[in-house]
Write a protein that holds these residues in place. Structure first.
Motif, PDB file in Angstrom:
ATOM      1  N   LEU A  99      55.089   8.502  72.496  1.00  0.00           N
ATOM      2  CA  LEU A  99      54.807   7.003  72.247  1.00  0.00           C
ATOM      3  C   LEU A  99      56.532   6.712  72.209  1.00  0.00           C
ATOM      4  CD1 LEU A  99      52.007   6.307  69.692  1.00  0.00           C
ATOM      5  CD2 LEU A  99      51.832   6.346  72.300  1.00  0.00           C
ATOM      6  N   GLU A 100      57.336   7.610  71.961  1.00  0.00           N
ATOM      7  CA  GLU A 100      58.708   7.138  72.097  1.00  0.00           C
ATOM      8  C   GLU A 100      59.134   6.922  73.235  1.00  0.00           C
ATOM      9  OE1 GLU A 100      60.765  10.756  70.609  1.00  0.00           O
ATOM     10  OE2 GLU A 100      59.515  10.562  68.651  1.00  0.00           O
ATOM     11  N   LYS A 101      58.280   7.467  74.397  1.00  0.00           N
ATOM     12  CA  LYS A 101      58.556   6.806  75.586  1.00  0.00           C
ATOM     13  C   LYS A 101      57.902   5.282  76.094  1.00  0.00           C
ATOM     14  CE  LYS A 101      58.169  11.744  77.528  1.00  0.00           C
ATOM     15  NZ  LYS A 101      57.425  12.342  78.612  1.00  0.00           N
ATOM     16  N   PRO A 102      58.641   4.647  77.173  1.00  0.00           N
ATOM     17  CA  PRO A 102      57.956   3.437  77.600  1.00  0.00           C
ATOM     18  C   PRO A 102      56.526   3.558  77.734  1.00  0.00           C
ATOM     19  CG  PRO A 102      60.184   3.797  78.894  1.00  0.00           C
ATOM     20  CD  PRO A 102      59.772   5.004  78.095  1.00  0.00           C
ATOM     21  N   THR A 103      55.752   2.450  77.562  1.00  0.00           N
ATOM     22  CA  THR A 103      54.489   2.332  77.644  1.00  0.00           C
ATOM     23  C   THR A 103      53.857   2.757  79.062  1.00  0.00           C
ATOM     24  OG1 THR A 103      54.231   0.588  75.859  1.00  0.00           O
ATOM     25  CG2 THR A 103      52.126   0.938  77.558  1.00  0.00           C
ATOM     26  N   ALA A 104      54.703   2.185  80.138  1.00  0.00           N
ATOM     27  CA  ALA A 104      54.118   2.356  81.555  1.00  0.00           C
ATOM     28  C   ALA A 104      54.207   3.884  81.727  1.00  0.00           C
ATOM     29  CB  ALA A 104      55.162   1.799  82.612  1.00  0.00           C
ATOM     30  N   VAL A 328      49.445   1.389  74.613  1.00  0.00           N
ATOM     31  CA  VAL A 328      48.861   2.202  75.663  1.00  0.00           C
ATOM     32  C   VAL A 328      47.543   1.800  75.960  1.00  0.00           C
ATOM     33  CG1 VAL A 328      48.617   4.558  75.958  1.00  0.00           C
ATOM     34  CG2 VAL A 328      50.602   3.808  75.041  1.00  0.00           C
ATOM     35  N   ALA A 329      46.617   1.679  74.920  1.00  0.00           N
ATOM     36  CA  ALA A 329      45.300   1.410  75.084  1.00  0.00           C
ATOM     37  C   ALA A 329      44.966   0.156  76.062  1.00  0.00           C
ATOM     38  CB  ALA A 329      44.461   1.302  73.739  1.00  0.00           C
ATOM     39  N   LEU A 330      45.985  -0.845  75.523  1.00  0.00           N
ATOM     40  CA  LEU A 330      45.571  -2.153  76.339  1.00  0.00           C
ATOM     41  C   LEU A 330      46.256  -2.203  77.798  1.00  0.00           C
ATOM     42  CD1 LEU A 330      47.344  -4.694  73.706  1.00  0.00           C
ATOM     43  CD2 LEU A 330      45.035  -4.304  74.040  1.00  0.00           C
ATOM     44  N   ALA A 331      47.096  -1.201  77.897  1.00  0.00           N
ATOM     45  CA  ALA A 331      47.485  -1.091  79.345  1.00  0.00           C
ATOM     46  C   ALA A 331      46.458  -0.267  80.364  1.00  0.00           C
ATOM     47  CB  ALA A 331      48.715  -0.475  79.583  1.00  0.00           C
ATOM     48  N   LEU A 332      45.887   0.853  79.716  1.00  0.00           N
ATOM     49  CA  LEU A 332      45.050   1.664  80.169  1.00  0.00           C
ATOM     50  C   LEU A 332      43.754   0.832  80.509  1.00  0.00           C
ATOM     51  CD1 LEU A 332      45.304   5.029  78.101  1.00  0.00           C
ATOM     52  CD2 LEU A 332      45.742   4.727  80.524  1.00  0.00           C
ATOM     53  N   ALA A 333      43.282  -0.149  79.502  1.00  0.00           N
ATOM     54  CA  ALA A 333      42.315  -0.764  79.856  1.00  0.00           C
ATOM     55  C   ALA A 333      42.370  -1.768  80.873  1.00  0.00           C
ATOM     56  CB  ALA A 333      41.839  -1.891  78.620  1.00  0.00           C
ATOM     57  N   GLN A 334      43.501  -1.721  81.779  1.00  0.00           N
ATOM     58  CA  GLN A 334      43.781  -2.743  82.891  1.00  0.00           C
ATOM     59  C   GLN A 334      43.875  -1.584  84.070  1.00  0.00           C
ATOM     60  OE1 GLN A 334      43.018  -5.948  82.769  1.00  0.00           O
ATOM     61  NE2 GLN A 334      42.741  -5.588  80.724  1.00  0.00           N
ATOM     62  N   GLN A 335      43.956  -0.561  83.916  1.00  0.00           N
ATOM     63  CA  GLN A 335      44.185   0.623  85.034  1.00  0.00           C
ATOM     64  C   GLN A 335      43.211   0.712  85.883  1.00  0.00           C
ATOM     65  OE1 GLN A 335      46.906   2.698  84.813  1.00  0.00           O
ATOM     66  NE2 GLN A 335      46.431   4.426  86.262  1.00  0.00           N
ATOM     67  N   GLU A 336      43.522   0.538  87.205  1.00  0.00           N
ATOM     68  CA  GLU A 336      42.731   0.803  88.257  1.00  0.00           C
ATOM     69  C   GLU A 336      42.565   2.280  88.538  1.00  0.00           C
ATOM     70  OE1 GLU A 336      41.597  -0.940  92.880  1.00  0.00           O
ATOM     71  OE2 GLU A 336      43.404  -1.809  91.706  1.00  0.00           O
ATOM     72  N   TRP A 337      41.421   2.685  88.243  1.00  0.00           N
ATOM     73  CA  TRP A 337      41.183   4.102  88.112  1.00  0.00           C
ATOM     74  C   TRP A 337      40.524   4.508  89.633  1.00  0.00           C
ATOM     75  CZ3 TRP A 337      43.033   6.959  84.300  1.00  0.00           C
ATOM     76  CH2 TRP A 337      43.183   6.454  82.877  1.00  0.00           C
ATOM     77  N   PRO A 338      40.885   5.857  90.126  1.00  0.00           N
ATOM     78  CA  PRO A 338      40.439   6.198  91.363  1.00  0.00           C
ATOM     79  C   PRO A 338      38.899   6.767  91.230  1.00  0.00           C
ATOM     80  CG  PRO A 338      41.853   7.952  90.343  1.00  0.00           C
ATOM     81  CD  PRO A 338      41.996   6.664  89.681  1.00  0.00           C
TER      82      PRO A 338
END
Length: 413
Positions: A99-104, A328-338
């Motif tokens: 988590l020390e890295k940028p969220t993206a 991270v959780a909020l961003a993953l919720a918007q991830q378009e998964w293959p």
């Protein structure tokens, strides 16, 4: 490296493998596996155990008591490969230091820890061992991973055995979670029919949670949605007993809050289990907190109806171990998964083996499992109401023995 554990021989293997499929991507991870072999079983075929999750490492074998308790049945016919899922155990585990890295960057990295990445690791291990085909045992999420394996590398597989893991195919996550709510409604009502006095007990606990009066030793102020997630216990053979015993305790006592902390899901597990959970059902979709969005109206009105493996966004604000993972959780919720599964590839896979489908499963709905089974005509079905989702473990190997007998055409007793 090879070790011995009583009568077991344990071979440990660590491979350094690509993180992604992109040949230009130089990032690597370590992937760990342990192969258990009984005396005299050195020439038996391999059976790879793909465990539930996501976010769980493989079980660590032991003899007294036997762990996992189905291992003895498996070792009669196979050498058993215990593969740590990438990101867990000794397979370059993910920790809070990421988590020390940028969220993206974190989101991009975690996107490679799904079933597709696990299958790539398994294929690399198969080639390392020099075998043309091996066998799979997929429990729950491990069954989902098995379906992806069959969609991509069916020629690498001999028999597949699936327990509570025939995932829905070509259905949005909303459909799956809505179906699971229906099954949790049934199990909640059944629990209260057996113990009617506990409905008001639970209602009282909800009121305490709403007032912020239930505080765990971790400092978590238990929310209503967290409290109701105790319903996951009703998805196992004997979990109802743990729930009953908890509700018998004085809610103001240390005994209650300590026991509650041990029984609540997600908060005391690898954070991957929470942040990647909805992606397990993401077959080419964006999940966007699907479980929360399809909460039925009667669940909103009646707080005594319990939920199962339904994840809620608010836990990133209330659960201490999940708070650092909020962005991270909020961003993953918007991830378009293959997409993970290919129905046509499954039909053409000529897959054989056997699958246990639990009629009352609250995590992997039986009707969707039966839909998926139609794409695998060579996989024999064992449909049972004798066990819940944890039948592999709860039966101490009886379910696995039944699947072996079905797959190999032996008389089933």
């Amino acid at each position: 490296m090879t070790k011995t554990l009583g009568s077991l021989q344990l071979e440990e293997i660590t491979l350094t493998l690509p993180l992604t499929e992109d040949v230009a991507d130089e990032r690597t991870i370590d992937v760990f596996a342990r192969i258990a072999t009984r005396v005299g079983g050195e020439d038996l075929p391999y059976l790879v155990f793909l465990q539930g999750g996501p976010g769980n490492e493989a079980p660590r074998p032991s003899l007294n008591p036997l762990n996992p308790n189905w291992l003895g049945v498996a070792l009669e016919e196979y050498r058993v490969v215990m593969l740590d899922q990438r990101g867990t155990g000794r397979s370059t585990p993910v920790g809070n230091d990421i988590l020390e890295k940028p969220t993206a960057e974190v989101v991009e990295y975690l996107s490679h820890l799904r079933a597709d990445g696990i299958v790539r690791d398994a294929e690399a291990l198969r080639k390392h061992l020099g075998v043309n085909q091996w066998n799979l045992l997929g429990q729950s999420f491990g069954g989902f991973t098995t379906l992806h394996y069959l969609s991509r590398h069916a020629d690498s597989l001999d028999n597949v055995f699936i327990t509570g893991g025939l995932s829905a195919i070509d259905r949005p996550a909303e459909d799956v979670y809505a179906n699971c709510y229906n099954r949790m409604r049934r199990n909640s009502e059944e629990f209260y029919r057996r113990f009617p006095q506990l409905r008001e007990t639970f209602r009282g606990l909800v009121n305490r949670a709403r007032a912020g009066e239930i505080v765990l030793p971790t400092g978590e102020v238990v929310s209503e949605t967290r409290l109701r997630s105790l319903g996951h216990l009703l998805g196992s053979n004997d979990g109802w007993f743990d729930l009953y015993n908890l509700l018998e305790l004085d809610p103001t006592s240390n005994a209650f809050v300590h026991d509650l902390a041990g029984l609540l899901p997600f908060g005391n597990r690898n954070p991957i289990y929470y942040v990647l959970h909805e992606s397990s059902y993401a077959d080419g979709v964006v999940t966007n907190w699907a479980a929360e969005r399809v909460l039925p109206e009667d669940f909103r009105e009646d707080p005594t109806l319990l939920t199962g493996e339904h994840v809620f966004q608010e836990w990133t604000d209330t659960v201490p171990s999940l708070k650092p993972w909020k962005d991270v959780a909020l961003a993953l919720a918007q991830q378009e998964w293959p997409k993970l599964y290919d129905a046509k590839a499954l039909e053409n896979s000529q897959a054989k083996g056997a699958a246990a489908v639990y009629a009352n499963d609250v995590f992997v709905p039986v009707d969707y499992s039966l839909e998926t089974a139609q794409h695998l005509p060579g996989v024999q079905l064992f449909i049972t109401s004798q066990h819940e989702h944890n039948g592999l473990r709860a039966s101490s190997g009886a379910v696995l023995k039944h699947l072996f007998d079905l797959a190999h055409g032996r008389e089933v007793r």
